[in-house]
Design an enzyme around this catalytic site. Structure first.
Site, PDB file in Angstrom:
ATOM      1  N   ASP A 192      -2.510  36.030 -10.762  1.00 14.77           N
ATOM      2  CA  ASP A 192      -1.668  34.820 -10.796  1.00 14.77           C
ATOM      3  C   ASP A 192      -1.804  33.862  -9.597  1.00 14.77           C
ATOM      4  OD1 ASP A 192      -0.709  36.782 -12.461  1.00 14.77           O
ATOM      5  OD2 ASP A 192       1.270  36.870 -11.562  1.00 14.77           O
ATOM      6  N   GLU A 244       7.427  36.734 -17.662  1.00 14.92           N
ATOM      7  CA  GLU A 244       6.950  36.686 -16.283  1.00 14.92           C
ATOM      8  C   GLU A 244       6.739  35.236 -15.849  1.00 14.92           C
ATOM      9  OE1 GLU A 244       3.385  39.245 -16.753  1.00 14.92           O
ATOM     10  OE2 GLU A 244       4.519  40.813 -15.735  1.00 14.92           O
TER      11      GLU A 244
END
Ligand code: DQQ
Length: 464
Positions: A9, A187
């Site tokens: 990420d 998320e």
């Protein structure tokens, strides 16, 4: 791409003291996921990036098993990073929200008061075992943090905390909660106001497939609606998947000095084999191009940031190419850093295909079906085999995109092992592919007759 090791990420994407900073989930010691660090790069123009030292390492009791995803915000000339402290005790995970502060944007000091949000501030509002990815924003005079968690029955939930000074935080609201079909956990939330709408983006795990949407094991969703800041709730008016390729997850945005909402996503997918790891190349994972976001007709749309075009060198241009059932092929045109812009009139054909990076046996196939208005991507013959946990075979993705005056307008950005395609300015498909045979040709085929009005080929100079 990280200089070495694993990346996932994007984190802490921020414009600070005249430069863009991008942090990212990073395991420097192997090309597989491991205890997470925050890698760091910065750029003046979103194009040329300078690698910087690792910003956060898992070196405290409260983050000993990983500094998980989070965000950055500036206050009074200081850069504040918010991240999730990840701890595993006897096989059970515990997650809390932590803070690190920097004066120069390079060196960060973790707060002596960490964690700044823990089980006590969470209470029964979520699950301490899945409580992560703080994104901090400012609204009016206050700071708000959106954090992902889930309910006791495994529905995704986004919580909101509020602070006056970024140091102490109080629970504020449940911003949004998913239903049974919308994934077992959410998320990487991000909340912003854009073009008159409030937009929440999030990344659900195992969201149920709906038509052509949510085909990957983990997806990204844009929820558009209106915020009620008094109650801290988002009233969602519409939502949709953000990208229709194989490899796009955990996007994060920032607002830059030009007032642009710029987004970068991880250009990979969970639970897939990573060819660069398997082949011993010592790295795995990459980021998408920075993309500018807008809201158009109830959808969040993406375009490459305009900065990119300054770095493009146009090499060839072709006009009015008639394409019928016999393939029209251009040899040795597709390189590792090729950019394509195509405008194709499809008024006289039911289908049109592009065989991209084509070699004798391999290539990516893009096609448009004018009868269903579906654009598709096939990586069935794209070289190195990629498998995952998805129920569907991992070789084709489709998206419905209407033509513009009977025309298909495509922009394609290729890097060595990726292609990012922008379709009629309305949808994107982001995918990795790993050639075994080098494919430099491109072919066009139509079931009846297509006319390529313009075909421009360029290259991105910086990747020389
Ligand atoms: N990746 C991080 C988590 C996040 C997940 C761990 C999403 O913080 O929820 O590397 O890809």
């Amino acid at each position: 791409m990280a200089p070495v090791g694993w990346i996932n990420d994007p984190n802490g994407f921020v414009y600070f003291q005249g430069e863009y900073h991008l942090f990212y989930q990073h395991y420097p010691y192997d090309s597989q996921w491991g205890p997470m660090h925050w890698g760091h790069a910065k750029s003046k123009d979103l194009i040329h990036w300078q690698e910087l030292p690792v910003a956060l390492a898992p070196d405290q009791v409260y983050d000993k098993d990983g500094c998980f995803s989070g965000s950055a915000i500036e206050k009074d000339g200081l850069l504040y990073l918010f991240y999730t402290g990840h701890v595993v005790e006897k096989g059970v995970t515990y997650q809390t929200q932590c803070l690190a502060i920097s004066t120069d944007g390079i060196h960060f000091e973790k707060s002596a008061n960490n964690p700044v949000i823990d089980a006590q501030n969470l209470g029964d509002k979520g699950d301490i075992h899945d409580f992560r990815d703080p994104k901090v924003i400012q609204h009016d005079e206050a700071y708000y943090m959106v954090v992902a968690t889930k309910t006791a029955s495994d529905e995704g939930r986004i919580l909101m905390y509020r602070s006056a000074d970024l140091l102490t935080w109080d629970f504020y609201s449940i911003l949004l909660q998913g239903n049974k079909d919308q994934g077992i956990m959410w998320e990487c939330p991000d909340l912003f106001h854009l073009d008159g709408q409030d937009v929440l983006i999030l990344s659900p795990i195992q969201i149920k497939q709906a038509g052509l949407e949510y085909q990957n094991i983990s997806s990204t969703m844009a929820c558009l609606g209106q915020m009620n800041w008094q109650t801290g709730e988002l009233k969602v008016e519409t939502f949709h998947e953000m990208d229709f390729g194989f490899d796009f997850y955990a996007p994060q945005t920032t607002l830059d000095a030009k007032n642009r909402r710029v987004m970068i996503a991880w250009m990979q997918m969970w639970d897939r084999n990573m060819p660069t790891h398997e082949l011993g190349h010592h790295w795995a994972g990459s980021m998408t191009l920075p993309r500018e976001l807008h809201v158009r007709e109830g959808r969040l749309i993406q375009k490459p940031v305009s900065d990119y075009y300054r770095e493009l060198e146009y090499l060839y241009g072709f006009e009015n190419i008639s394409v019928e059932a016999k393939p029209v092929t251009f040899h040795k045109l597709i390189k590792d850093n090729t950019y394509l812009h195509l405008v194709v009139d499809l008024s006289q054909t039911a289908s049109f295909e592009i065989h991209f990076a084509k070699s004798k046996n391999e290539g990516i196939i893009y096609s448009y079906d004018a009868t269903t208005s579906e654009f598709s991507l096939s990586r069935e013959k794209s070289g190195y085999q990629i498998t995952g946990k998805e129920a569907q075979p991992l070789n084709k993705r489709r998206v419905k995109v209407p033509l513009i005056d009977n025309q298909l307008v495509l922009e394609v950005f290729r890097d060595t092992s990726s292609v990012e395609v922008f379709i009629n300015g309305l949808a994107t498909m982001t995918s990795t592919f790993y050639e075994i045979e080098k494919g430099e040709d491109i072919s066009f085929v139509a079931s009846e007759k297509a006319v390529i009005g313009s075909f421009e080929v360029g290259r991105v100079k910086i990747s020389d």
